[in-house]
Design a protein around this motif. Structure first.
Motif, PDB file in Angstrom:
ATOM      1  N   UNK A  82       2.528 -23.329  -7.498  1.00  0.00           N
ATOM      2  CA  UNK A  82       3.452 -22.377  -6.880  1.00  0.00           C
ATOM      3  C   UNK A  82       3.176 -22.316  -5.386  1.00  0.00           C
ATOM      4  N   UNK A  83       4.144 -21.790  -4.663  1.00  0.00           N
ATOM      5  CA  UNK A  83       4.008 -21.652  -3.215  1.00  0.00           C
ATOM      6  C   UNK A  83       4.400 -20.239  -2.804  1.00  0.00           C
ATOM      7  N   UNK A  96       8.374 -14.621   0.021  1.00  0.00           N
ATOM      8  CA  UNK A  96       8.978 -15.434  -1.029  1.00  0.00           C
ATOM      9  C   UNK A  96       7.904 -15.956  -1.969  1.00  0.00           C
ATOM     10  N   UNK A  97       8.222 -15.959  -3.264  1.00  0.00           N
ATOM     11  CA  UNK A  97       7.340 -16.492  -4.298  1.00  0.00           C
ATOM     12  C   UNK A  97       8.104 -17.596  -5.016  1.00  0.00           C
ATOM     13  N   UNK A 153       1.163 -16.242 -14.541  1.00  0.00           N
ATOM     14  CA  UNK A 153       0.349 -15.037 -14.436  1.00  0.00           C
ATOM     15  C   UNK A 153       0.017 -14.716 -12.984  1.00  0.00           C
ATOM     16  N   UNK A 154      -0.324 -15.752 -12.209  1.00  0.00           N
ATOM     17  CA  UNK A 154      -0.690 -15.519 -10.808  1.00  0.00           C
ATOM     18  C   UNK A 154       0.510 -15.096  -9.977  1.00  0.00           C
ATOM     19  N   UNK A 155       1.670 -15.712 -10.187  1.00  0.00           N
ATOM     20  CA  UNK A 155       2.845 -15.323  -9.406  1.00  0.00           C
ATOM     21  C   UNK A 155       3.320 -13.925  -9.794  1.00  0.00           C
ATOM     22  N   UNK A 207      -0.452 -23.585  -4.025  1.00  0.00           N
ATOM     23  CA  UNK A 207      -1.500 -23.485  -5.042  1.00  0.00           C
ATOM     24  C   UNK A 207      -1.164 -24.463  -6.171  1.00  0.00           C
ATOM     25  N   UNK A 208      -2.012 -25.470  -6.347  1.00  0.00           N
ATOM     26  CA  UNK A 208      -1.818 -26.452  -7.411  1.00  0.00           C
ATOM     27  C   UNK A 208      -2.757 -26.107  -8.560  1.00  0.00           C
TER      28      UNK A 208
END
Length: 289
Positions: free
Chosen positions: A54-55, A46-47, A31-33, A15-16
């Motif tokens: 983030x991936x 895994x985050x 916030x999203x992670x 996610x870019x």
């Protein structure tokens, strides 16, 4: 900002948040992670947060890729309106600028540098329009730095100085990477600073070295029982020291007597955007209290 979602093989979603680093992009990614972590989605293994992206790694036998993608997209609207205040830490990092070890190393690799006739500090001062190295070092150490991600090698923080965009220090990486960088080098490439947690290859300009270990895989250093010092969202305050203080700090660490200066703090993106200097002053007051 237009968020882009893409698959990375069978087990990852990338996610870019934005194509360039900004604190706004970082806070949305954070916030999203955090939402993914709190949701405890079955199959997420895994985050991995980064500077403006983030991936997520997942088990496709537990959750289908399209379902994983849909879950992530569902967190975006809430992230847009999420409160942009975090509880964090401000950490004092002593730095011996223009030290003998990085100077010796950079001189071995001048053929890989944009300006073989200058040191990395001299080059960085010139391309950022500072009158001399001392003025550049003063600016580098004046405002705190935000840890936007930890990685590349274990414990290495990528840092982003908390100043207005027009005051950002920007220096290109070496034309070709070095095969050697001293452990605990304070470096810079593009708009990012870093601290090299271990000795190894590198391409960032080298400004100095800290005596303070930030990664201890054996967990033998008192303040590094969790192996790594930094986590995303931490705030660093670099502090210029002389050789005597450097040597004293190394001796204290070796003797197990060294305790880093770390203070709990709150950081508000809205407050910083409205008043960068005032926000930084309050952060530094917290560290000095």
């Amino acid at each position: 900002m237009k968020t882009r979602y893409s698959f990375g093989g069978d087990e990852h979603v990338f996610v870019e948040i934005d194509e360039e680093m900004s604190l706004e992009a970082f806070f949305k990614s954070l916030s999203m992670t955090n939402a993914v972590r709190e949701a405890k989605i079955a199959g997420v293994t895994e985050i991995c947060p980064a500077n403006a992206s983030f991936q997520i790694k997942f088990d496709p036998d537990v959750i289908a890729p399209n379902d994983m993608m849909a879950e992530l997209k569902g967190f975006e609207a809430a992230a847009e309106s999420a409160e942009k205040t975090i509880s964090t830490r401000i950490i004092d990092i002593p730095v011996l600028y223009d030290d003998p070890w990085t100077r010796e190393t950079l001189m071995r690799f001048r053929e890989r540098h944009q300006d073989p006739s200058a040191t990395d500090l001299e080059y960085a001062a010139r391309v950022n329009d500072f009158p001399d190295v001392d003025a550049f070092i003063a600016a580098h150490a004046a405002a705190p730095w935000f840890v936007s991600m930890v990685g590349f090698v274990a414990g290495l923080p990528f840092t982003y100085q908390l100043v207005e965009r027009e005051k950002q220090i920007e220096v290109p990486k070496y034309l070709r990477p070095r095969t050697d960088t001293p452990r605990l080098t304070v470096g810079h490439g593009g708009c990012f600073g870093c601290i090299y947690s271990v000795r190894g290859a590198g391409g960032y300009q080298m400004f100095g070295v800290t005596p303070m270990p930030i990664y201890d895989p054996k967990g033998e250093i008192g303040y590094l029982k969790k192996l790594m010092l930094f986590r995303p969202g931490d705030i660093i305050k670099f502090r210029a020291i002389d050789r005597a203080e450097y040597d004293d700090t190394v001796a204290a660490i070796d003797a197990g007597r060294f305790v880093p200066r770390i203070a709990e703090a709150s950081f508000s993106l809205d407050d910083f955007t409205a008043d960068p200097a005032g926000t930084n002053a309050k952060l530094l007051e917290t560290l000095d209290a």
